[in-house]
Design a protein around this motif. Sequence first.
Motif, short mmCIF file in Angstrom:
data_model
loop_
_atom_site.label_atom_id
_atom_site.label_comp_id
_atom_site.label_asym_id
_atom_site.label_seq_id
_atom_site.Cartn_x
_atom_site.Cartn_y
_atom_site.Cartn_z
N LYS A 277 -7.50 67.17 24.65
CA LYS A 277 -7.55 65.94 25.44
C LYS A 277 -6.53 64.92 24.95
N VAL A 278 -6.44 64.74 23.62
CA VAL A 278 -5.53 63.71 23.10
C VAL A 278 -4.08 64.15 23.20
N SER A 279 -3.79 65.47 23.18
CA SER A 279 -2.41 65.92 23.23
C SER A 279 -1.77 65.60 24.57
N GLU A 280 -2.59 65.43 25.61
CA GLU A 280 -2.05 65.07 26.92
C GLU A 280 -1.47 63.66 26.89
N LYS A 281 -2.04 62.79 26.09
CA LYS A 281 -1.60 61.40 26.02
C LYS A 281 -0.54 61.17 24.97
N GLY A 282 -0.51 61.98 23.92
CA GLY A 282 0.41 61.75 22.82
C GLY A 282 -0.18 60.80 21.80
N GLY A 283 0.59 60.55 20.74
CA GLY A 283 0.10 59.72 19.65
C GLY A 283 0.39 58.25 19.85
N VAL A 284 -0.50 57.40 19.37
CA VAL A 284 -0.30 55.96 19.42
C VAL A 284 0.65 55.55 18.30
N PRO A 285 1.76 54.86 18.61
CA PRO A 285 2.69 54.46 17.55
C PRO A 285 2.09 53.40 16.65
N GLN A 286 2.41 53.48 15.38
CA GLN A 286 1.96 52.48 14.42
C GLN A 286 3.10 51.51 14.12
N THR A 287 2.78 50.42 13.44
CA THR A 287 3.79 49.39 13.21
C THR A 287 4.51 49.56 11.87
N ILE A 288 4.21 50.61 11.14
CA ILE A 288 4.98 50.95 9.94
C ILE A 288 5.67 52.28 10.19
N TRP A 289 7.00 52.28 10.15
CA TRP A 289 7.79 53.49 10.39
C TRP A 289 8.44 53.91 9.08
N ARG A 290 7.96 55.00 8.54
CA ARG A 290 8.47 55.48 7.25
C ARG A 290 9.76 56.27 7.46
N TRP A 291 10.55 56.31 6.41
CA TRP A 291 11.85 56.96 6.53
C TRP A 291 11.72 58.44 6.84
N GLU A 292 10.60 59.06 6.43
CA GLU A 292 10.43 60.49 6.73
C GLU A 292 10.35 60.73 8.24
N GLU A 293 9.91 59.72 8.98
CA GLU A 293 9.73 59.86 10.43
C GLU A 293 10.99 59.50 11.21
N VAL A 294 11.65 58.41 10.82
CA VAL A 294 12.75 57.89 11.64
C VAL A 294 14.06 57.75 10.89
N GLY A 295 14.16 58.30 9.70
CA GLY A 295 15.41 58.25 8.96
C GLY A 295 15.58 56.98 8.15
N HIS A 296 16.59 56.98 7.31
CA HIS A 296 16.90 55.83 6.46
C HIS A 296 18.41 55.61 6.44
N ASN A 297 18.85 54.62 5.68
CA ASN A 297 20.26 54.26 5.67
C ASN A 297 21.17 55.40 5.23
N GLN A 298 20.72 56.18 4.26
CA GLN A 298 21.55 57.28 3.78
C GLN A 298 21.69 58.38 4.84
N ASP A 299 20.63 58.59 5.62
CA ASP A 299 20.74 59.53 6.74
C ASP A 299 21.83 59.06 7.71
N ALA A 300 21.81 57.76 8.00
CA ALA A 300 22.79 57.20 8.94
C ALA A 300 24.21 57.37 8.41
N LYS A 301 24.39 57.15 7.11
CA LYS A 301 25.73 57.29 6.53
C LYS A 301 26.20 58.74 6.54
N ARG A 302 25.27 59.66 6.31
CA ARG A 302 25.65 61.09 6.39
C ARG A 302 26.05 61.47 7.81
N GLU A 303 25.34 60.92 8.79
CA GLU A 303 25.72 61.18 10.19
C GLU A 303 27.12 60.66 10.46
N GLN A 304 27.45 59.49 9.90
CA GLN A 304 28.78 58.93 10.10
C GLN A 304 29.86 59.78 9.43
#
Length: 557
Positions: A277-304
């Motif tokens: 039932k819940v997979s149809e709706k997806g997850g509720v986003p939280q207000t703390i985004w950790r680097w494991e989930e959305v990357g960090h500055n060093q990830d961005a520099k490696r992409e560059q």
Amino acid sequence: MTKKPRLELTWIGKENRPKLEPRILLEDVDKSYHATHLVSDNDIFDNRLIFGDNLLALKALEQEFTGKIKCIFIDPPYNTGSAFEHYDDGVEHSIWLSLMRDRLEIIRNLLSEDGSLWMTIDDNEAHYLKVMCDEIFGRANFVANVVWQKKYAASNDSLWFSNDHDHILIYAKVKASWKLNRLPRTDKSNSAYKNPDNDPRGVWQSDNYTCNKSIDERPNLYYPIVNPNTGETIFPKKTAVWRYSREKHEENERQGLVYWGVEGKNSVPRFKRFLSKVSEKGGVPQTIWRWEEVGHNQDAKREQLQLNSEEPFSTPKPEKLLERILQLATNPGDLVLDSFAGSGTTGAVAHKMGRRWIMIELGEHCHTHIIPRLKKVIDGEDKGGITQAVNWKGGGGFRYYRLAPSLLEKDKWGNWIINKEYNPAMLAEALCKIEGFTYAPSDTFYWQHGYSTERDFIYVTTQNLSHEQLSKLSDEVGQERTLLILCSAFRCTADIFPNLTIKKIPQQILSRCEWGHDDYSLKIENLPKAPPKSEQSSLAKPLELPIQKSLFDINKL
């Protein structure tokens, strides 16, 4: 009942507003780019990369895109002090607020009714920016302050705290009309679902059956529930009530959604929430985004480094961060704007995710970083960032535009004249925009350069129109239509023809805008030196500020 006074953020020079010229955009087909073939049926080609001052570019977009942009992401300069070294903190802070205010007011106009604005900022100005946005967007339209963990390790050389996060302030244009998407569920979040009672409906997770409301608030939710396994009558704690009404609880029991523990002897019931039932709706986003989930500055520099190993962009954002924002705020085909484009992360991610995009950038890295990056994305040669996660194969394209020069310039005697770089088509388009007409030259009538309604048109010419010429125009226009004529001069009484409004250019528009002002960015080399200490108190007077209308270098992302 006395109405509370509205609280506003004030700063030095807040009353000073630039009179922006609504420039036209000129496409440079040599810098525009598109794939050599269709990759899919969903390829998007009409994206826009605009080179020029971003305040003027936002103004240039206003007529065509007001109310049409679903998501705007900006990563403005953080006002760390490095750009304002000649001024004390009060003046520096005031200038920054004025610069942001002027841009945010146009940004709000551009957003659709169900659109949203996402802004990254650090602690230095985040809270002032929040109060200012409350004033511009309305406090009721504030959505959230997301904390993004931009570093994965502490800075051991920090004098006080290791600054490991940035803020992402989120505002909706109209919160009541805005819908936040859910996040795709991850294996980690799904792993919490088990099936200890071998329920044929699949894995599930138990959830609270009570909520933190008092009996006084929700007396209808305070009632006895009988444990069918022990016969015990259960009430909620006095500080809580049941989450469901009596009728809903009875429905839950009939559907086997009330769980009393492995042996059926729990003192309170739990709700069985099935993953299906819940997979149809997806997850509720939280207000703390950790680097494991959305990357960090060093990830961005490696992409560059993968994109430009010789001269990587210095302050990028990771693609996963923009992916998260666009997942939540947009759907495929929606229009995304970034007016502080920097290295082009927003456009690259939006392109890979099937969103339409507009980016604005003033710095030369528009050509050295953004265009080469987008070409790799379009050609399917960008293997980094979110490419594999979204299965990007290439395709689509973009159009490159630059801001037209100012419509008016001064001749050698100091008189305002039409800029010599303007040809007749450019002049007609520019004056249509300034007068609020849609530029749409007719193939049938030479005098129809644009329209404001189905019966109201505009004609732009550098001719000196005679009475005879105007009489013929009046006859062609007819009594059912009206025509605004902008010309160099005319030889008749201005109001002699009731269906014609005749105005001279440039006199008609002289007071409208700040002409010849091409740069609203604050450049360090153009700043005056700091005054002597004895004179610094005069900086508190708004009218004496030498750079009240100066804006700053807007290259950040």
